[in-house]
Design a protein around this motif. Structure first.
Motif, PDB file in Angstrom:
ATOM      1  N   PRO A   7     -24.823  56.910  40.197  1.00  0.00           N
ATOM      2  CA  PRO A   7     -23.626  56.232  40.698  1.00  0.00           C
ATOM      3  C   PRO A   7     -23.925  55.596  42.059  1.00  0.00           C
ATOM      4  O   PRO A   7     -24.870  55.985  42.745  1.00  0.00           O
ATOM      5  CB  PRO A   7     -22.598  57.359  40.832  1.00  0.00           C
ATOM      6  CG  PRO A   7     -23.408  58.603  40.926  1.00  0.00           C
ATOM      7  CD  PRO A   7     -24.668  58.364  40.156  1.00  0.00           C
ATOM      8  N   ASP A  11     -19.775  55.300  46.497  1.00  0.00           N
ATOM      9  CA  ASP A  11     -18.848  56.114  45.700  1.00  0.00           C
ATOM     10  C   ASP A  11     -19.126  57.597  45.907  1.00  0.00           C
ATOM     11  O   ASP A  11     -18.200  58.404  46.049  1.00  0.00           O
ATOM     12  CB  ASP A  11     -18.963  55.781  44.209  1.00  0.00           C
ATOM     13  CG  ASP A  11     -18.217  54.525  43.810  1.00  0.00           C
ATOM     14  OD1 ASP A  11     -17.470  53.974  44.639  1.00  0.00           O
ATOM     15  OD2 ASP A  11     -18.388  54.098  42.658  1.00  0.00           O
ATOM     16  N   GLY A  36     -22.509  60.050  37.468  1.00  0.00           N
ATOM     17  CA  GLY A  36     -21.128  59.695  37.754  1.00  0.00           C
ATOM     18  C   GLY A  36     -20.283  59.780  36.494  1.00  0.00           C
ATOM     19  O   GLY A  36     -20.793  59.754  35.381  1.00  0.00           O
ATOM     20  N   CYS A  37     -18.995  59.853  36.706  1.00  0.00           N
ATOM     21  CA  CYS A  37     -18.014  59.897  35.630  1.00  0.00           C
ATOM     22  C   CYS A  37     -17.000  58.803  35.915  1.00  0.00           C
ATOM     23  O   CYS A  37     -16.574  58.641  37.051  1.00  0.00           O
ATOM     24  CB  CYS A  37     -17.351  61.265  35.631  1.00  0.00           C
ATOM     25  SG  CYS A  37     -16.039  61.467  34.431  1.00  0.00           S
ATOM     26  N   SER A  39     -16.506  54.770  35.727  1.00  0.00           N
ATOM     27  CA  SER A  39     -17.218  53.517  35.497  1.00  0.00           C
ATOM     28  C   SER A  39     -18.182  53.259  36.644  1.00  0.00           C
ATOM     29  O   SER A  39     -18.005  53.796  37.737  1.00  0.00           O
ATOM     30  CB  SER A  39     -16.230  52.350  35.384  1.00  0.00           C
ATOM     31  OG  SER A  39     -15.672  52.065  36.653  1.00  0.00           O
ATOM     32  N   LYS A  40     -19.178  52.439  36.378  1.00  0.00           N
ATOM     33  CA  LYS A  40     -20.140  52.081  37.418  1.00  0.00           C
ATOM     34  C   LYS A  40     -19.441  51.397  38.590  1.00  0.00           C
ATOM     35  O   LYS A  40     -19.890  51.480  39.721  1.00  0.00           O
ATOM     36  CB  LYS A  40     -21.231  51.150  36.862  1.00  0.00           C
ATOM     37  CG  LYS A  40     -22.289  51.867  36.077  1.00  0.00           C
ATOM     38  CD  LYS A  40     -23.421  52.240  36.976  1.00  0.00           C
ATOM     39  CE  LYS A  40     -24.621  52.691  36.173  1.00  0.00           C
ATOM     40  NZ  LYS A  40     -25.687  53.152  37.030  1.00  0.00           N
ATOM     41  N   GLU A  42     -16.391  52.113  39.690  1.00  0.00           N
ATOM     42  CA  GLU A  42     -15.658  53.096  40.484  1.00  0.00           C
ATOM     43  C   GLU A  42     -15.803  54.481  39.859  1.00  0.00           C
ATOM     44  O   GLU A  42     -15.137  54.808  38.884  1.00  0.00           O
ATOM     45  CB  GLU A  42     -14.177  52.741  40.598  1.00  0.00           C
ATOM     46  CG  GLU A  42     -13.440  53.676  41.522  1.00  0.00           C
ATOM     47  CD  GLU A  42     -11.960  53.365  41.650  1.00  0.00           C
ATOM     48  OE1 GLU A  42     -11.331  53.979  42.513  1.00  0.00           O
ATOM     49  OE2 GLU A  42     -11.439  52.552  40.886  1.00  0.00           O
ATOM     50  N   SER A  43     -16.662  55.286  40.461  1.00  0.00           N
ATOM     51  CA  SER A  43     -16.861  56.656  39.987  1.00  0.00           C
ATOM     52  C   SER A  43     -15.631  57.491  40.291  1.00  0.00           C
ATOM     53  O   SER A  43     -15.058  57.411  41.373  1.00  0.00           O
ATOM     54  CB  SER A  43     -18.074  57.284  40.678  1.00  0.00           C
ATOM     55  OG  SER A  43     -19.246  56.583  40.372  1.00  0.00           O
ATOM     56  N   VAL A  46     -18.662  62.937  40.513  1.00  0.00           N
ATOM     57  CA  VAL A  46     -20.125  62.911  40.626  1.00  0.00           C
ATOM     58  C   VAL A  46     -20.666  64.333  40.646  1.00  0.00           C
ATOM     59  O   VAL A  46     -19.954  65.291  40.950  1.00  0.00           O
ATOM     60  CB  VAL A  46     -20.617  62.167  41.897  1.00  0.00           C
ATOM     61  CG1 VAL A  46     -20.254  60.693  41.859  1.00  0.00           C
ATOM     62  CG2 VAL A  46     -20.107  62.814  43.166  1.00  0.00           C
ATOM     63  N   GLN A 160     -25.670  54.204  28.627  1.00  0.00           N
ATOM     64  CA  GLN A 160     -24.436  54.819  29.092  1.00  0.00           C
ATOM     65  C   GLN A 160     -24.086  55.960  28.146  1.00  0.00           C
ATOM     66  O   GLN A 160     -24.197  55.830  26.937  1.00  0.00           O
ATOM     67  CB  GLN A 160     -23.280  53.812  29.104  1.00  0.00           C
ATOM     68  CG  GLN A 160     -23.545  52.592  29.951  1.00  0.00           C
ATOM     69  CD  GLN A 160     -23.680  52.938  31.414  1.00  0.00           C
ATOM     70  OE1 GLN A 160     -22.859  53.622  31.978  1.00  0.00           O
ATOM     71  NE2 GLN A 160     -24.747  52.462  32.034  1.00  0.00           N
TER      72      GLN A 160
END
Length: 164
Positions: A7, A11, A36-37, A39-40, A42-43, A46, A160
């Motif tokens: 990530p 973020d 990250g969890c 989206s790239k 906006e995480s 983490v 992903q």
């Protein structure tokens, strides 16, 4: 839910700072083993690993308040464990002040800090960032001991990872 590697550093810092978790020792090299969890762009959560041969330190697990209780934390830990196993890690250690029950539910066991191997003792997280009152926990990832923190289906598309 999408889980992805590496990530964005801003973020990671934002999420950790918002939860009063340490960032002082993070360098660009650390992010190689972060997930990250969300989206790239906006995480929403983490987690990171510091890998030392057959041992690793799980660090910096945080999920933004609006996403808690949706499985993001469990999915992040499960992916970090799979990643670690793929790199020959047998034992994952962690320190926590507030999440011992959460990690117990994922198969981690409290152990005495004195039991920490030297590679883990030498980390900033162990030696000076986390207070001595933190719970010190371990999970054995060897095949006959490991039980995945996430039993949901998992798919991968274009690098992903999606938890279905």
């Amino acid at each position: 839910m999408q889980i992805f590697r590496q990530p964005a550093a801003p973020d990671v810092h934002r999420l950790l700072n918002d939860s009063d978790l340490p960032t002082a020792d993070l360098t660009s090299q650390n992010f190689e083993h972060f997930f990250g969890c969300g989206s790239k762009q906006e995480s929403k959560g983490v987690v990171g690993l510091e890998i030392y041969g057959s041992r690793a330190l799980l660090r910096s697990l945080v999920v933004c308040e609006s996403n808690r209780g949706r499985g993001c934390g469990k999915a992040l830990v499960a992916e970090a464990e799979r990643y670690a196993q793929g790199r020959g890690v047998r034992y994952i250690y962690l320190l926590t002040i507030t999440a011992a029950k959460f990690f117990e539910g994922l198969g981690y066991t409290a152990t005495a800090r004195e039991e920490a191997p030297e590679s883990i003792r030498a980390t900033s997280e162990f030696s000076n960032l986390c207070p001595s009152s933190s719970a010190f926990m371990i999970k054995d990832l060897t095949p006959n001991h490991a039980n995945s923190a996430d039993t949901k289906s998992r798919g991968e598309i274009g690098g992903q990872i999606f938890i279905l």
